[in-house]
Design a protein around this motif. Structure first.
Motif, short mmCIF file in Angstrom:
data_model
loop_
_atom_site.label_atom_id
_atom_site.label_comp_id
_atom_site.label_asym_id
_atom_site.label_seq_id
_atom_site.Cartn_x
_atom_site.Cartn_y
_atom_site.Cartn_z
N HIS A 181 23.23 -76.80 7.52
CA HIS A 181 23.56 -76.99 5.52
C HIS A 181 22.60 -75.18 5.41
O HIS A 181 22.04 -74.71 5.94
CB HIS A 181 21.36 -77.81 5.69
N ARG A 182 23.59 -75.44 3.66
CA ARG A 182 22.92 -73.82 3.02
C ARG A 182 22.94 -74.08 1.90
O ARG A 182 23.27 -74.89 1.26
CB ARG A 182 24.06 -72.92 3.23
N ASP A 183 21.24 -73.41 1.64
CA ASP A 183 21.42 -73.98 -0.49
C ASP A 183 21.43 -72.24 -0.69
O ASP A 183 21.10 -71.69 -0.04
CB ASP A 183 20.15 -74.43 -0.33
N PHE A 184 22.36 -72.08 -1.57
CA PHE A 184 22.04 -70.31 -2.52
C PHE A 184 21.46 -70.49 -3.55
O PHE A 184 21.97 -71.21 -4.63
CB PHE A 184 23.57 -70.02 -2.44
N ASP A 185 20.44 -69.38 -4.14
CA ASP A 185 19.81 -69.63 -5.01
C ASP A 185 20.16 -67.95 -5.66
O ASP A 185 20.07 -66.80 -5.44
CB ASP A 185 18.34 -69.32 -4.79
N MET A 186 20.90 -68.51 -6.60
CA MET A 186 21.65 -67.13 -6.77
C MET A 186 20.54 -66.74 -8.14
O MET A 186 21.21 -67.49 -9.69
CB MET A 186 23.46 -67.90 -8.19
N ARG A 187 20.24 -65.68 -8.58
CA ARG A 187 19.27 -65.30 -8.95
C ARG A 187 19.33 -64.30 -9.98
O ARG A 187 19.23 -63.90 -11.15
CB ARG A 187 17.84 -64.11 -7.81
N ILE A 188 20.52 -63.31 -9.79
CA ILE A 188 21.61 -62.43 -10.74
C ILE A 188 22.46 -62.52 -10.97
O ILE A 188 23.14 -62.90 -9.46
CB ILE A 188 20.76 -61.19 -9.99
N ARG A 189 23.37 -62.43 -12.20
CA ARG A 189 24.80 -62.46 -12.42
C ARG A 189 25.02 -61.10 -13.31
O ARG A 189 24.33 -62.16 -14.19
CB ARG A 189 24.88 -63.90 -12.34
N ILE A 190 26.50 -61.21 -13.12
CA ILE A 190 26.75 -59.66 -13.81
C ILE A 190 27.97 -59.83 -13.97
O ILE A 190 29.12 -60.67 -12.90
CB ILE A 190 26.39 -58.49 -12.95
N GLY A 191 28.59 -60.37 -14.83
CA GLY A 191 30.31 -60.29 -14.99
C GLY A 191 30.26 -61.45 -15.70
O GLY A 191 30.26 -62.22 -15.67
N ASP A 192 31.90 -61.91 -15.31
CA ASP A 192 32.98 -62.69 -15.68
C ASP A 192 33.31 -62.92 -13.96
O ASP A 192 33.99 -63.52 -13.42
CB ASP A 192 34.38 -62.00 -16.16
N PHE A 193 32.27 -64.94 -15.00
CA PHE A 193 32.97 -65.63 -13.55
C PHE A 193 33.79 -66.47 -13.78
O PHE A 193 34.25 -67.04 -12.56
CB PHE A 193 31.87 -67.24 -14.29
N GLY A 194 34.77 -65.55 -14.05
CA GLY A 194 36.11 -66.27 -14.29
C GLY A 194 37.11 -65.56 -13.19
O GLY A 194 37.59 -66.71 -12.39
N VAL A 195 36.38 -64.75 -12.80
CA VAL A 195 36.94 -64.19 -11.61
C VAL A 195 36.82 -64.59 -10.40
O VAL A 195 38.15 -64.47 -9.70
CB VAL A 195 36.32 -62.61 -11.12
N LEU A 196 35.97 -65.89 -10.41
CA LEU A 196 36.53 -66.50 -8.81
C LEU A 196 36.88 -68.12 -8.90
O LEU A 196 37.24 -68.59 -8.00
CB LEU A 196 34.77 -67.24 -8.53
N ARG A 197 38.62 -67.33 -9.73
CA ARG A 197 39.11 -68.45 -9.99
C ARG A 197 40.09 -68.39 -8.80
O ARG A 197 40.46 -67.97 -7.67
CB ARG A 197 40.50 -68.83 -10.76
N PRO A 198 40.69 -70.27 -7.74
CA PRO A 198 41.70 -69.68 -6.72
C PRO A 198 42.52 -69.00 -7.03
O PRO A 198 43.27 -68.71 -7.72
CB PRO A 198 42.02 -71.29 -6.43
N ALA A 199 43.21 -68.51 -6.02
CA ALA A 199 44.42 -67.35 -5.35
C ALA A 199 45.54 -68.76 -6.02
O ALA A 199 44.98 -70.03 -5.54
CB ALA A 199 44.49 -67.10 -4.03
N GLY A 200 46.74 -68.55 -6.72
CA GLY A 200 47.45 -69.22 -6.75
C GLY A 200 47.06 -69.54 -8.14
O GLY A 200 48.32 -70.08 -8.39
#
Length: 73
Positions: free
Chosen positions: A50-69
């Motif tokens: 099991h894995r949890d991720f606690d994102m504490r800091i985010r910078i920039g444009d989240f849209g960069v994470l769109r799927p390839a294609g």
């Protein structure tokens, strides 16, 4: 890391830098945070259960994470 029999828990810090392509070229998304992982010992060794991720800091444009294609990239 805390080990209790055939189970364990670990905490680790993570920093990821993602860069955009296509229409997102020149943009980025970077995040920093902490993974809280749970492990189980098997006959083959330790396996992540099991894995949890606690994102504490985010910078920039989240849209960069769109799927390839993605047609909008």
């Amino acid at each position: 890391m805390v080990i209790e029999g055939d189970r364990a828990q670990s905490l680790s810090y993570m920093r990821a830098h993602h860069v955009g392509i296509g229409s997102m070229q020149g943009k980025f998304f970077e995040c920093m945070g902490e993974y809280d992982d749970r492990w189980v010992r098997t006959e083959s060794g330790w396996r992540l259960n099991h894995r949890d991720f606690d994102m504490r800091i985010r910078i920039g444009d989240f849209g960069v994470l769109r799927p390839a294609g993605d047609p909008f990239c």
